[in-house]
Design a protein around this motif. Sequence first.
Motif, short mmCIF file in Angstrom:
data_model
loop_
_atom_site.label_atom_id
_atom_site.label_comp_id
_atom_site.label_asym_id
_atom_site.label_seq_id
_atom_site.Cartn_x
_atom_site.Cartn_y
_atom_site.Cartn_z
N ALA A 1 0.75 -1.16 0.04
CA ALA A 1 0.01 -0.13 -0.06
C ALA A 1 0.72 1.40 -0.08
N ALA B 1 2.28 1.79 -3.52
CA ALA B 1 1.01 2.31 -4.37
C ALA B 1 1.09 3.91 -4.15
N VAL C 1 -5.94 4.17 -5.63
CA VAL C 1 -6.27 3.12 -4.97
C VAL C 1 -7.96 3.09 -5.16
N TRP D 1 -3.55 -5.89 -3.76
CA TRP D 1 -2.50 -4.87 -3.88
C TRP D 1 -1.33 -5.41 -5.09
#
Length: 321
Positions: free
Chosen positions: A165, A168, A175, A187
């Motif tokens: 996460a 990202a 997201v 993910w």
Amino acid sequence: MSGGAVLSLRHERLRRRAEMLARLRSFFAGRGFLEVETPTVDAEIIPELHIEPFAVGDASNQQALGFLQASPELHMKRLLCEGLPAIFQVTRSFRHGERGAIHNPEFTMVEWYRAGDDMAAGMTLLDELCQAVAGATAATRTSYAEAFRTHVAVDAHRATCEELAATARRLNTAVPEGIHADDRDEWLNLLLANVVEPQLGADRPEILYDYPGSQSALAVTATRADGTHVGERFELYWRGIELANGYHELTDAAALRARLEEVNRQRAADGRPALPLPEQLLAAMIDPGLPACSGCALGFDRLAMLACGADSIDDVMTFSW
């Protein structure tokens, strides 16, 4: 471009598509493959987490007849169980809700299986086909882990959900709402689709292999020398577009049943209906049994699009939805 010029270009692309199909059939014939045809509609289907099938019914009495098949896999594997050693098929496949430049709900799939092949042999055959049919150069081979190290700078097989996460966010990847924060595969798929895939196969076709075992329900699993648990799955990319998905096929019926039941549990958790299991295939995998083999499915419209220099699969299809 005038209307006549547009029509001429369309017809030229359709001719090139037909020539590619002829080369494809010649490619398989030269290697001893038998071309087969299997049902497009069946009461059974192979449940998949991210693919929705079309249900088919009888309008006269509202009776459900089955599903338009998203792949000919379950029927082709039954033929392997009967003893056919090398088979291929050019067929129409159907997937609900998929529409865009590289998606059409009805599309042409080429699928093949050969007994005795492992993942390496499967990748070689796919590479040779792409060269023979589309005039591509030889493909490079990149492990899933290597692709993530190169393009995302993260260990795809060991990073936690929190680390993925954070990656990202670092890469400014949007997201989506509803993503399960504790689901590693979600993910990984987010990073793969948005960061890794667009960079694959830029100069020549590229085969990605050794996916996480959790993303390879139909593949043999293995543990590499460094302790990494992988599924022997491989995918072909060219110019950032996924063209083919292959497996060193799982032959254990009990293991396959357990994996497909887990897919149905995940579908139910997402509020989607469970799908009937391919009971006839599962029975055939026990007796007489599915031989060790590798199989692969290729999106032919996408391959034709790239070979013709088109911008959409619509440009190489007679008629799209």
